[in-house]
Design a protein around this motif. Structure first.
Motif, PDB file in Angstrom:
ATOM      1  N   THR A 521      49.501  32.740  41.595  1.00  0.00           N
ATOM      2  CA  THR A 521      50.063  31.371  41.071  1.00  0.00           C
ATOM      3  C   THR A 521      49.164  30.495  40.811  1.00  0.00           C
ATOM      4  O   THR A 521      47.807  30.774  41.101  1.00  0.00           O
ATOM      5  CB  THR A 521      50.804  30.961  42.445  1.00  0.00           C
ATOM      6  OG1 THR A 521      49.709  30.584  43.341  1.00  0.00           O
ATOM      7  CG2 THR A 521      51.843  31.859  42.978  1.00  0.00           C
ATOM      8  N   LYS A 522      49.434  29.400  40.168  1.00  0.00           N
ATOM      9  CA  LYS A 522      48.392  28.477  39.691  1.00  0.00           C
ATOM     10  C   LYS A 522      47.983  27.933  40.734  1.00  0.00           C
ATOM     11  O   LYS A 522      46.526  27.350  40.852  1.00  0.00           O
ATOM     12  CB  LYS A 522      49.221  27.596  38.621  1.00  0.00           C
ATOM     13  CG  LYS A 522      48.348  26.348  38.127  1.00  0.00           C
ATOM     14  CD  LYS A 522      47.260  26.672  37.165  1.00  0.00           C
ATOM     15  CE  LYS A 522      46.832  25.703  36.339  1.00  0.00           C
ATOM     16  NZ  LYS A 522      45.938  24.638  37.296  1.00  0.00           N
ATOM     17  N   TYR A 537      40.958  36.522  38.311  1.00  0.00           N
ATOM     18  CA  TYR A 537      41.776  37.254  37.509  1.00  0.00           C
ATOM     19  C   TYR A 537      43.272  36.388  37.632  1.00  0.00           C
ATOM     20  O   TYR A 537      43.742  36.507  38.666  1.00  0.00           O
ATOM     21  CB  TYR A 537      41.961  38.668  37.960  1.00  0.00           C
ATOM     22  CG  TYR A 537      40.472  39.259  37.779  1.00  0.00           C
ATOM     23  CD1 TYR A 537      39.842  39.253  36.807  1.00  0.00           C
ATOM     24  CD2 TYR A 537      40.325  40.061  38.769  1.00  0.00           C
ATOM     25  CE1 TYR A 537      38.747  40.071  36.962  1.00  0.00           C
ATOM     26  CE2 TYR A 537      38.804  40.695  39.147  1.00  0.00           C
ATOM     27  CZ  TYR A 537      38.248  40.779  37.995  1.00  0.00           C
ATOM     28  OH  TYR A 537      36.982  41.497  37.993  1.00  0.00           O
ATOM     29  N   PHE A 538      43.720  36.044  36.524  1.00  0.00           N
ATOM     30  CA  PHE A 538      44.872  35.389  36.590  1.00  0.00           C
ATOM     31  C   PHE A 538      45.840  35.564  35.315  1.00  0.00           C
ATOM     32  O   PHE A 538      46.394  36.599  35.188  1.00  0.00           O
ATOM     33  CB  PHE A 538      44.853  33.721  36.898  1.00  0.00           C
ATOM     34  CG  PHE A 538      46.143  32.980  37.082  1.00  0.00           C
ATOM     35  CD1 PHE A 538      47.189  33.848  37.482  1.00  0.00           C
ATOM     36  CD2 PHE A 538      46.143  31.658  36.556  1.00  0.00           C
ATOM     37  CE1 PHE A 538      48.524  32.932  37.791  1.00  0.00           C
ATOM     38  CE2 PHE A 538      47.357  30.778  36.788  1.00  0.00           C
ATOM     39  CZ  PHE A 538      48.601  31.497  37.271  1.00  0.00           C
ATOM     40  N   GLU A 539      45.436  34.590  34.345  1.00  0.00           N
ATOM     41  CA  GLU A 539      46.271  34.887  33.063  1.00  0.00           C
ATOM     42  C   GLU A 539      45.484  35.886  31.985  1.00  0.00           C
ATOM     43  O   GLU A 539      45.823  36.209  30.940  1.00  0.00           O
ATOM     44  CB  GLU A 539      46.412  33.626  32.174  1.00  0.00           C
ATOM     45  CG  GLU A 539      47.676  32.916  33.203  1.00  0.00           C
ATOM     46  CD  GLU A 539      47.788  31.551  32.621  1.00  0.00           C
ATOM     47  OE1 GLU A 539      46.990  31.104  31.848  1.00  0.00           O
ATOM     48  OE2 GLU A 539      48.873  31.023  32.721  1.00  0.00           O
ATOM     49  N   ASN A 540      44.208  36.500  32.518  1.00  0.00           N
ATOM     50  CA  ASN A 540      43.331  37.096  31.582  1.00  0.00           C
ATOM     51  C   ASN A 540      43.734  38.770  32.253  1.00  0.00           C
ATOM     52  O   ASN A 540      43.104  39.531  32.179  1.00  0.00           O
ATOM     53  CB  ASN A 540      42.195  37.081  31.951  1.00  0.00           C
ATOM     54  CG  ASN A 540      41.713  36.945  33.429  1.00  0.00           C
ATOM     55  OD1 ASN A 540      42.349  36.831  34.267  1.00  0.00           O
ATOM     56  ND2 ASN A 540      40.419  37.020  33.544  1.00  0.00           N
ATOM     57  N   GLY A 554      38.192  36.178  26.090  1.00  0.00           N
ATOM     58  CA  GLY A 554      37.356  36.345  27.341  1.00  0.00           C
ATOM     59  C   GLY A 554      37.284  37.483  27.930  1.00  0.00           C
ATOM     60  O   GLY A 554      38.172  38.615  27.417  1.00  0.00           O
ATOM     61  N   GLN A 555      36.870  37.694  29.284  1.00  0.00           N
ATOM     62  CA  GLN A 555      37.057  38.991  29.861  1.00  0.00           C
ATOM     63  C   GLN A 555      38.148  39.206  30.416  1.00  0.00           C
ATOM     64  O   GLN A 555      38.849  38.258  31.038  1.00  0.00           O
ATOM     65  CB  GLN A 555      35.882  39.097  31.024  1.00  0.00           C
ATOM     66  CG  GLN A 555      35.686  40.542  31.690  1.00  0.00           C
ATOM     67  CD  GLN A 555      34.457  40.683  32.750  1.00  0.00           C
ATOM     68  OE1 GLN A 555      33.385  40.745  31.848  1.00  0.00           O
ATOM     69  NE2 GLN A 555      34.475  40.458  33.898  1.00  0.00           N
TER      70      GLN A 555
END
Length: 747
Positions: A521-522, A537-540, A554-555
């Motif tokens: 979650t945000k 690690y979230f939206e990536n 990005g990574q």
């Protein structure tokens, strides 16, 4: 031609499949196959199986589709060497170490990507085509239009499942059996956690939404869609744990369908062997909520009538289909089953009968009610019919002979069969016939005795030249020719090996260990940022299955092979736990593809991590760059199915939280925006007390899913203190936490 691929857990099942018309067989050996509980084949019985199959133009693929721990890699290689020596046609693999060894060492034996690899898109398929795969077995979740598109663009043979048991999770992405019961599906020892009864709990209101077999899928049956399926290279029937009669039934029906000979009765007869009721599967757009059978996880049989009356000590059954003596029936009473063999069957007058078509009577001790449905789970006559098909020749091959028989010469026969020529020459000299020269009819009579072979006599060329050929000599010639052609066929299998090129060594400079964090979650993301975590690690995150690859900056954290193929030229990336990495070769292959770090599997213990690092160092003169998850509720299962939709709770996930519950604990449910589902372990993996003792890991990851902002901050602070050695107090709570496999080897 579409290949019909059949399962064999035993020699009997293999013969059943071949005698009913399969084109290829997949089977397991005693190790490294994803069905550890089926009979399987040792090397001697495998040689027999390959001989039997190859003579009949049937291919043999061996499943070696488990993950391979470091201390097993040499044994795996030895087994692959032996399989090549025996002459198997292909090996189905999950682990990159096994894949790498086959592709780099053998010219003729094919590497097939198992469905355990989770390949469900064009990108993943193209990656393995590039790496040397000869076939990709797609995930069962891929829809037929996408299968055809992948085939059209990738131009590599594809295999899909068309019949049999379904995993509710994406195959290879289920840790439920392993993390709860220490018997891993990735090791072929799945205990079938999805076949258990669970209660669905609405945690927000603390109410039960019912208890049933909510994760138990129906069995796949795509026989109605055979014309669509004919475009695919290989159609796979599941069932290495199934009896030979099941294999005979399924194979014979799909064979008839492929040959345009299928009848409605044939299709109905698929219900006469084991089934959990049927679904057309995701491949043909089954509604997500109709993929499971929540009432029962085992054999459903097929309905034949209902209890219509209770007369004294008898129950009357009004039938919609015939019932025979010695059939096994199941009577469904108040969601409980009464199962019995019909030893005695009566008519209205109380007379014993062998068969009933409309109405019949049975005596049973159990209490059942009027209106209860009656099913047959074993149709005795039909089983006898199937059993009679278990060892017949599905087709025989033409044997053509040209016979040269002259007095005072040897008997010479030029024979052709199986695409080979064999020249027979007798030791003895033929005599001249005094009265009865050998005729063409006599030659045909002796050479037609081929019932114990795979041949039938086709063309006979024989010119009568007044020679006498003893019947005994003709019989000996026939036997010699049959064996000679067999040997030519079996010895035609190429088993070439390659010269292996030296590998470029890849290693990484050791770094001081640091934390990475994955969040759901945000709010969790913001909490991590406030604690100064650099890698979040979230939206990536690019997960293993169900992807539409969007442009990202990005990574990335990549969980599947398609993601690696798609982003390797545009983004630096770390690979996720879902690639099931448990050995140094898999790490090496992922670095070669561009990975900056490799996340280890949840299924490794402390010693196995050390083994991996030591083996990597020895091979590459330097260290691997590794990441390890040391905190969080492990994802036990990722599935395209939605248990909430099944229970008519569609959309409720946006405002409420849910979990599954059994006698051992609870399993939180995460519902994703695209209606896929992750089921979490109720206990939290917590190895924070161990991080100081774990050597060779670059990044320790905390995995946050259902935690609040405060819990995230507290855990990060504990982890940082543990990592820098400033906290001595244990943070492990044996009530809520688990160490997973860290101190215990998985089976």
């Amino acid at each position: 031609m579409t290949e019909l691929l059949a399962p064999a857990g035993s020699m009997e099942a293999l013969k059943a499949a071949i005698s009913n018309g399969c084109d290829a067989i997949y089977l397991g050996t005693q190790k490294f196959g994803a069905r550890a509980y089926s009979s399987n084949f040792d090397l001697e019985s495998l040689k027999e199986a390959v001989t039997y199959a190859h003579l009949r133009n049937v291919k043999i693929y061996v499943t070696m589709n488990t993950i391979v721990f470091e201390n097993e890699v040499e044994e795996m290689k030895e087994q692959v060497d032996e399989l090549n020596e025996i002459g198997v046609d292909g090996i189905i693999v999950q682990d990159l170490a096994a894949f790498d060894y086959i592709v780099n060492n053998f010219l003729d034996m094919e590497a097939h990507c198992s469905t355990q690899m989770g390949i469900d898109d064009l990108d993943g398929t193209l990656l393995f085509k590039e790496l040397g795969a000869k076939r990709v077995v797609l995930s069962r979740e891929v829809e037929i239009e996408k299968v055809k598109e992948i085939k059209r663009i990738a131009k590599i043979p594809l295999e899909i499942f068309v019949h049999g048991a379904l995993c509710v999770s994406y195959s290879g992405n289920c840790l439920m059996s392993g993390l709860i019961g220490y018997r891993s599906g990735n090791r072929g020892r799945c205990v079938g956690s999805c076949r258990k009864e669970y209660e669905l709990i609405d945690k927000t209101t603390d109410t039960s939404l019912g208890k049933n077999y909510i994760l138990s899928t129906k069995d796949l049956n795509t026989i109605d869609y055979i014309n669509d399926l004919k475009e695919i290279d290989s159609l796979k029937i599941e069932g290495r744990m199934k009896e030979p009669a099941y294999v005979a039934n399924a194979v014979s029906k799909y064979r008839r369908a492929l040959d345009n000979k299928i009848t409605e009765e044939d299709k109905e007869n698929l219900s006469k062997t084991f089934n959990r009721t049927f679904t057309k599967g995701y491949v043909f757009h089954e509604d997500i909520k109709d993929i499971t059978n929540t009432l029962r996880p085992n054999n459903a049989g097929y309905e034949i009538g209902r209890i219509s009356k209770i007369v004294k000590d008898m129950y009357e059954i009004t039938l919609t289909r015939p019932l025979n003596q010695n059939d096994i029936i199941r009577i469904s009473h108040n969601n409980e089953d009464v199962v019995l063999t019909v030893v005695k069957l009566y008519d209205k007058a109380g007379n014993l009968i062998n068969k009933a078509d409309d109405v019949c009577y049975i005596k049973i001790k159990e209490k059942i009610s009027k209106g209860d449905l009656v099913y047959i789970t074993k149709d005795n006559f039909y089983y006898k019919e199937l059993e009679s098909s278990l060892e017949k020749e599905f087709k025989r091959f033409n044997l053509d002979i040209r016979v040269y028989a002259y007095p005072d010469s040897k008997l010479i026969i030029d024979a052709e069969g199986l695409g080979f020529n064999y020249l027979y020459e007798s030791e003895e000299i033929l005599g001249e016939a005094i009265n009865n020269p050998t005729t063409k009819e006599q030659v045909i009579k002796q050479f037609s005795r081929l019932n114990d072979t795979i041949f039938e006599l086709n063309h006979v060329d024989f010119k009568e030249c007044n020679a006498f050929i003893p019947a005994k000599l003709l019989n000996a010639a026939r036997r010699d020719i049959v064996q000679g052609l067999y040997d030519l066929k079996l010895n035609s299998q190429k088993k070439r090996i390659k010269a292996v090129n030296a590998k470029e060594k890849i290693s990484f400079a050791p770094k001081t260990p640091y934390l990475t964090v994955s969040v759901t979650t945000k709010e969790q993301y913001d909490a991590c940022m406030s604690c100064g975590i650099k890698e979040i690690y979230f939206e990536n995150v690019v997960r293993r299955n169900q992807n539409d690859y969007k442009e990202k900056e990005g990574q990335l954290l990549i969980g599947g092979y398609g993601g690696i193929y798609h982003y390797r030229k545009t983004n630096p990336f770390v690979t996720d736990y879902s690639l099931n990495v448990v050995n140094s070769t898999s790490c090496y292959e992922l670095y070669r593809l561009g990975a900056k770090r490799v996340t280890l599997s949840y299924e490794l213990n402390k010693r196995q991590i050390e083994d991996l690092i030591n083996a990597y160092y020895e091979e590459n003169d330097g260290y691997p760059a590794l990441e390890m998850i040391v905190y969080g509720k492990a994802p036990l299962m990722f599935t395209k199915y939605c248990p909430l939709k099944k229970m008519n709770q569609c959309g409720i996930c946006k405002t409420r939280s849910h979990e599954l519950k059994d006698e051992h604990g609870t399993f939180p449910i995460i519902s994703h925006d695209d209606c896929t589902t992750t089921i979490l372990n109720g206990k939290t993996l917590n190895l924070l007390d161990e991080v100081q003792s774990i050597k060779g890991i670059e990044a320790f990851r905390l995995n946050f899913t259902v935690e609040s902002k405060d819990q995230v901050v507290k855990t990060i602070n504990e982890a940082l203190s543990k990592l820098n050695g400033s906290m001595n107090k244990a943070v492990f709570n044996k009530e809520t936490d688990t160490r997973g496999h860290f101190n215990k080897e998985i089976l």
